[in-house]
Design a protein around this motif. Structure first.
Motif, PDB file in Angstrom:
ATOM      1  N   GLN A 214      11.088  -1.538  -3.638  1.00 33.39           N
ATOM      2  CA  GLN A 214      10.053  -1.731  -4.673  1.00 33.39           C
ATOM      3  C   GLN A 214       9.275  -3.021  -4.443  1.00 33.39           C
ATOM      4  N   LEU A 215       9.973  -4.077  -4.022  1.00 33.07           N
ATOM      5  CA  LEU A 215       9.264  -5.336  -3.751  1.00 33.07           C
ATOM      6  C   LEU A 215       8.231  -5.149  -2.644  1.00 33.07           C
ATOM      7  N   LEU A 216       8.624  -4.391  -1.608  1.00 34.12           N
ATOM      8  CA  LEU A 216       7.672  -4.135  -0.529  1.00 34.12           C
ATOM      9  C   LEU A 216       6.467  -3.344  -1.054  1.00 34.12           C
ATOM     10  N   ALA A 217       6.741  -2.362  -1.925  1.00 35.71           N
ATOM     11  CA  ALA A 217       5.646  -1.562  -2.494  1.00 35.71           C
ATOM     12  C   ALA A 217       4.710  -2.457  -3.323  1.00 35.71           C
ATOM     13  N   TYR A 218       5.307  -3.316  -4.151  1.00 35.07           N
ATOM     14  CA  TYR A 218       4.490  -4.255  -4.940  1.00 35.07           C
ATOM     15  C   TYR A 218       3.646  -5.142  -4.031  1.00 35.07           C
ATOM     16  N   ALA A 219       4.249  -5.598  -2.937  1.00 26.10           N
ATOM     17  CA  ALA A 219       3.527  -6.471  -2.007  1.00 26.10           C
ATOM     18  C   ALA A 219       2.332  -5.717  -1.414  1.00 26.10           C
ATOM     19  N   GLY A 220       2.540  -4.444  -1.109  1.00 28.07           N
ATOM     20  CA  GLY A 220       1.446  -3.620  -0.590  1.00 28.07           C
ATOM     21  C   GLY A 220       0.305  -3.523  -1.592  1.00 28.07           C
TER      22      GLY A 220
ATOM     23  N   ILE B  83      -0.613  -0.947 -11.424  1.00 29.44           N
ATOM     24  CA  ILE B  83       0.799  -1.264 -11.532  1.00 29.44           C
ATOM     25  C   ILE B  83       1.625  -0.145 -10.898  1.00 29.44           C
ATOM     26  N   LEU B  84       2.816  -0.528 -10.428  1.00 27.69           N
ATOM     27  CA  LEU B  84       3.680   0.435  -9.761  1.00 27.69           C
ATOM     28  C   LEU B  84       4.554   1.113 -10.811  1.00 27.69           C
ATOM     29  N   MET B  85       4.453   2.439 -10.893  1.00 30.96           N
ATOM     30  CA  MET B  85       5.246   3.146 -11.903  1.00 30.96           C
ATOM     31  C   MET B  85       5.815   4.435 -11.343  1.00 30.96           C
ATOM     32  N   LYS B  86       6.982   4.789 -11.848  1.00 34.61           N
ATOM     33  CA  LYS B  86       7.581   6.078 -11.550  1.00 34.61           C
ATOM     34  C   LYS B  86       6.776   7.149 -12.297  1.00 34.61           C
ATOM     35  N   GLY B  87       6.594   8.302 -11.683  1.00 31.90           N
ATOM     36  CA  GLY B  87       5.793   9.360 -12.299  1.00 31.90           C
ATOM     37  C   GLY B  87       6.210   9.665 -13.728  1.00 31.90           C
TER      38      GLY B  87
ATOM     39  N   LEU C  61      -3.287  26.633 -20.836  1.00 31.10           N
ATOM     40  CA  LEU C  61      -4.027  25.841 -19.857  1.00 31.10           C
ATOM     41  C   LEU C  61      -2.976  25.126 -19.019  1.00 31.10           C
ATOM     42  N   VAL C  62      -3.022  25.310 -17.694  1.00 34.11           N
ATOM     43  CA  VAL C  62      -1.965  24.752 -16.840  1.00 34.11           C
ATOM     44  C   VAL C  62      -2.576  23.774 -15.834  1.00 34.11           C
ATOM     45  N   LEU C  63      -2.143  22.533 -15.896  1.00 34.28           N
ATOM     46  CA  LEU C  63      -2.683  21.486 -15.024  1.00 34.28           C
ATOM     47  C   LEU C  63      -1.581  20.996 -14.086  1.00 34.28           C
ATOM     48  N   ALA C  64      -1.922  20.800 -12.798  1.00 30.26           N
ATOM     49  CA  ALA C  64      -0.901  20.457 -11.798  1.00 30.26           C
ATOM     50  C   ALA C  64      -1.311  19.219 -10.995  1.00 30.26           C
ATOM     51  N   PRO C  65      -0.773  18.047 -11.341  1.00 32.86           N
ATOM     52  CA  PRO C  65      -1.113  16.825 -10.618  1.00 32.86           C
ATOM     53  C   PRO C  65      -0.460  16.742  -9.239  1.00 32.86           C
ATOM     54  N   ALA C  66      -1.117  15.972  -8.336  1.00 30.77           N
ATOM     55  CA  ALA C  66      -0.575  15.772  -6.983  1.00 30.77           C
ATOM     56  C   ALA C  66      -0.225  14.316  -6.721  1.00 30.77           C
ATOM     57  N   SER C  67      -0.425  13.451  -7.710  1.00 29.01           N
ATOM     58  CA  SER C  67      -0.067  12.040  -7.535  1.00 29.01           C
ATOM     59  C   SER C  67       0.301  11.488  -8.902  1.00 29.01           C
ATOM     60  N   VAL C  68       0.870  10.285  -8.917  1.00 27.88           N
ATOM     61  CA  VAL C  68       1.236   9.690 -10.203  1.00 27.88           C
ATOM     62  C   VAL C  68      -0.028   9.391 -11.016  1.00 27.88           C
ATOM     63  N   GLN C  69      -1.077   8.908 -10.331  1.00 25.77           N
ATOM     64  CA  GLN C  69      -2.326   8.634 -11.057  1.00 25.77           C
ATOM     65  C   GLN C  69      -2.879   9.914 -11.682  1.00 25.77           C
ATOM     66  N   GLU C  70      -2.844  10.993 -10.919  1.00 26.73           N
ATOM     67  CA  GLU C  70      -3.380  12.246 -11.459  1.00 26.73           C
ATOM     68  C   GLU C  70      -2.499  12.771 -12.597  1.00 26.73           C
ATOM     69  N   ALA C  71      -1.195  12.498 -12.516  1.00 27.79           N
ATOM     70  CA  ALA C  71      -0.296  12.896 -13.609  1.00 27.79           C
ATOM     71  C   ALA C  71      -0.704  12.169 -14.891  1.00 27.79           C
TER      72      ALA C  71
ATOM     73  N   PRO D  84       1.061   3.333  -7.376  1.00 28.39           N
ATOM     74  CA  PRO D  84       0.239   2.470  -8.237  1.00 28.39           C
ATOM     75  C   PRO D  84      -0.586   3.328  -9.197  1.00 28.39           C
ATOM     76  N   VAL D  85      -0.668   2.889 -10.442  1.00 31.85           N
ATOM     77  CA  VAL D  85      -1.503   3.605 -11.418  1.00 31.85           C
ATOM     78  C   VAL D  85      -2.348   2.623 -12.206  1.00 31.85           C
ATOM     79  N   GLU D  86      -3.462   3.134 -12.685  1.00 36.11           N
ATOM     80  CA  GLU D  86      -4.325   2.371 -13.585  1.00 36.11           C
ATOM     81  C   GLU D  86      -4.456   3.159 -14.869  1.00 36.11           C
ATOM     82  N   PHE D  87      -4.340   2.463 -15.987  1.00 35.51           N
ATOM     83  CA  PHE D  87      -4.607   3.090 -17.278  1.00 35.51           C
ATOM     84  C   PHE D  87      -5.946   2.564 -17.796  1.00 35.51           C
ATOM     85  N   PRO D  88      -6.768   3.442 -18.334  1.00 36.15           N
ATOM     86  CA  PRO D  88      -8.023   2.948 -18.911  1.00 36.15           C
ATOM     87  C   PRO D  88      -7.708   2.012 -20.080  1.00 36.15           C
ATOM     88  N   ASP D  89      -8.526   0.973 -20.242  1.00 35.18           N
ATOM     89  CA  ASP D  89      -8.295   0.036 -21.353  1.00 35.18           C
ATOM     90  C   ASP D  89      -8.344   0.767 -22.685  1.00 35.18           C
TER      91      ASP D  89
END
Lengths: 187, 358
Positions: free
Chosen positions: A21-27, B4-8, B136-146, B178-183
């Motif tokens: 995870q640290l490496l991912a954050y660094a990326g 930010i880095l997040m799990k799906g 309605l069925v939606l299928a994401p391919a990335s965490v951002q799209e999820a 990595p994901v971004e949330f709209p403000d």
């Protein structure tokens, strides 16, 4: 288009997931695309834990990587399982404190790091993952030294005494790998 | 906005809150348990409701009740859990209730396993419950799209007063990106919820139900909800084209994580001079049928290949879309095994060599 994939593997509890995870954050910090994937499935206590990180300059396709460029192994079963899969020209970082064999591959750069010994000398065996991460970055420069140090400060800055120890061992791992690589080039 | 880095699973949970979905009813199941874990912590902070039900059957009925009040309600589960909710999903479609259901799919049938799969395509798109209804069925391919599709899901559920299903294979829930949330979550204006049960002060009582014993009334209800499905077909088809060009020898149709694996294969083959395009359905229902038909009909396309983590489900809709004008092939792995890029590549090359004519 440049992409680097690395698998971190060892026993549960060796800080494998955190190192990845640290490496991912660094990326992310360097504006790159990243994916972090844990081993997920029915696992035994004391079994192998691993995660894979992809760092790329462009959009990442498959998040599933069967043949990574890099491998960071913390114990012997992980070396035996993953070393044959590393792409030719790749890099293997071996925790030689716990692993008494090598990969027997001559098409990869293999660096033996006595990570547990360094960690115990530094005062905390739990820092073994930080030494291995430092060594990986030293050997590959997938992210820069400065980014890595900054990330460690950001993510581990809450406990000041531990932070200093972590910074010291990351530095030690980084430079250990650098001089090991130089020695290889000379040989 | 920062990345930010997040799990799906956690990102989906946060996305729901950002879209106003703060009423959550669920029962834990791998590989999506982090959704509930995250919400158990977060929902009390935002004044939301978290109920861990005694079963997924109860979850379905709690959703029905809560959705009747006009609040944004949702659940998350994985394949066997979603099966248990099918009765309530059919009821909610019949009673025209908005709800968002997240399915992080694992291998089946039965209890199956806990590893990634896409084998709930039939259940999701053909109606896992009884009666004349659609989701309605939606299928994401990335965490951002999820994140994006979960937020959109709440809007679409309200817009059409219909359950929305967001389905991801187990990888979507387990991986970190990595994901971004709209403000601020901006969405187009929605009609007032004059159907919501809010305590009948100063107005006539309302009834939310799917029971219509008078056949004419039931038929009328079906005509009304069917008209909404026609609107969805006109307005809500979503897909992505990847490296689609006149030079393509093959069109791949694939969704979710599987589509990303196909992208890697397409990139590799492009470097070797083999041109292949990808159509990735984002809405599985309504299905981008016309778009697939158009792409498949292009003169250079020799074959159409559908790649799924199943024994072959979406391929039936692709076959229907192509209308026999080009051969439609299938490749997939199942049981929690994710096809490796190397396997997909090998299949493509064999098909293009004509060694594997159907």
């Amino acid at each position: 288009m440049s992409q680097y994939e690395v698998t971190f593997a060892g026993f549960g509890g060796q800080g494998i997931m955190t190192a990845g995870q640290l490496l991912a954050y660094a990326g992310i910090h360097e504006g790159k695309q990243v994916v972090w994937i844990p081993s997920y499935g029915p696992e035994m206590r004391g079994g192998t834990a691993y995660c894979t990180v992809v760092v790329s300059d462009s959009r990442i396709g498959s998040p599933i990587i069967n043949t990574p460029l890099g491998l960071v192994v913390f114990n012997r079963p992980s070396l035996e399982k993953f070393a044959p899969r590393v792409k030719p020209g790749g890099t293997i970082i071996v925790n030689s404190s716990l692993i008494d064999i090598t990969s027997n591959r001559n098409d990869v750069a293999e660096i033996l790091v006595p990570a547990n010994d360094i960690a115990i000398k530094a005062g905390n065996v739990k820092t073994v993952n930080m030494i291995m991460l430092g060594a990986f970055v030293g050997a590959t420069e997938v992210v820069s030294y400065n980014t890595l140090i900054e990330l460690v400060k950001e993510k581990m800055g809450k406990k000041k005494d531990l932070l200093e120890m972590n910074l010291q061992v990351v530095d030690e791992g980084y430079h250990f790998a650098k001089s090991a690589l130089r020695a290889k080039v000379k040989a | 906005m920062t990345r930010i880095l997040m799990k799906g699973n956690e990102a989906i949970a946060e996305a729901a809150i950002r879209a106003g979905g703060v009423h959550y009813f669920a029962y834990p199941i791998t590989p999506q348990s982090e959704v509930g874990e995250y919400l158990a912590k977060r929902l009390p902070e935002v004044g939301g409701v978290f109920v861990q039900a005694e079963s997924e059957v109860a979850v379905g009925n709690m959703l029905f009740g809560a959705a009747s009040t006009g609040k944004r309600v949702f659940t998350s589960s994985s394949s066997p859990g979603v099966s248990l909710m099918q009765e309530a999903i059919s009821y909610m479609a019949g009673a025209q209730l908005p709800v968002v259901i997240i399915n992080i799919m694992r291998g089946g049938p039965g209890l199956g396993g806990i590893l990634p799969a896409q084998s709930d395509y039939f259940q999701s798109t053909k109606g896992g419950g009884h009666g004349d209804y659609r989701l309605l069925v939606l299928a994401p391919a990335s965490v951002q799209e999820a994140v994006d599709l979960t937020m959109l899901g709440f809007h679409l559920a309200d817009k059409y007063r219909n359950p929305v299903l967001v389905i991801g294979d187990g990888m979507i829930g387990q991986m970190m990106e990595p994901v971004e949330f709209p403000d601020k979550y901006d969405e187009p204006a929605l009609p007032a919820k004059d159907w919501a049960i809010t305590g009948a002060k100063g107005r006539k009582p309302l009834i939310t139900k799917s029971l219509f014993l008078d056949p004419y009334a039931l038929e009328q209800n079906n005509i009304v909800i069917h008209a909404k499905y026609e609107q969805m077909k006109a307005n809500e088809i979503r897909f992505e084209l990847y490296k689609v060009s006149a030079k393509n020898r093959m069109l791949i149709v694939s969704y979710g994580t599987m589509a990303r694996i196909c992208q890697t294969v397409i990139d590799d083959l492009e470097r070797e001079g083999v041109s292949i395009g990808l159509l990735r359905p984002i809405s599985l229902w309504p299905f981008p049928e016309m778009q697939i038909r158009t792409e498949a009909a292009k003169p250079n396309i020799e074959r159409v290949l559908t790649v799924e983590m199943s024994m072959g489900q979406m391929v039936e809709d692709v076959d229907k879309a192509v209308q026999g004008k080009k051969p439609v092939d299938f490749f997939g792995r199942t049981g929690g095994i994710v096809p490796a890029p190397e396997e997909v590549r090998e299949r493509i090359l064999k098909l293009l060599d004509g060694k594997m004519a159907k």
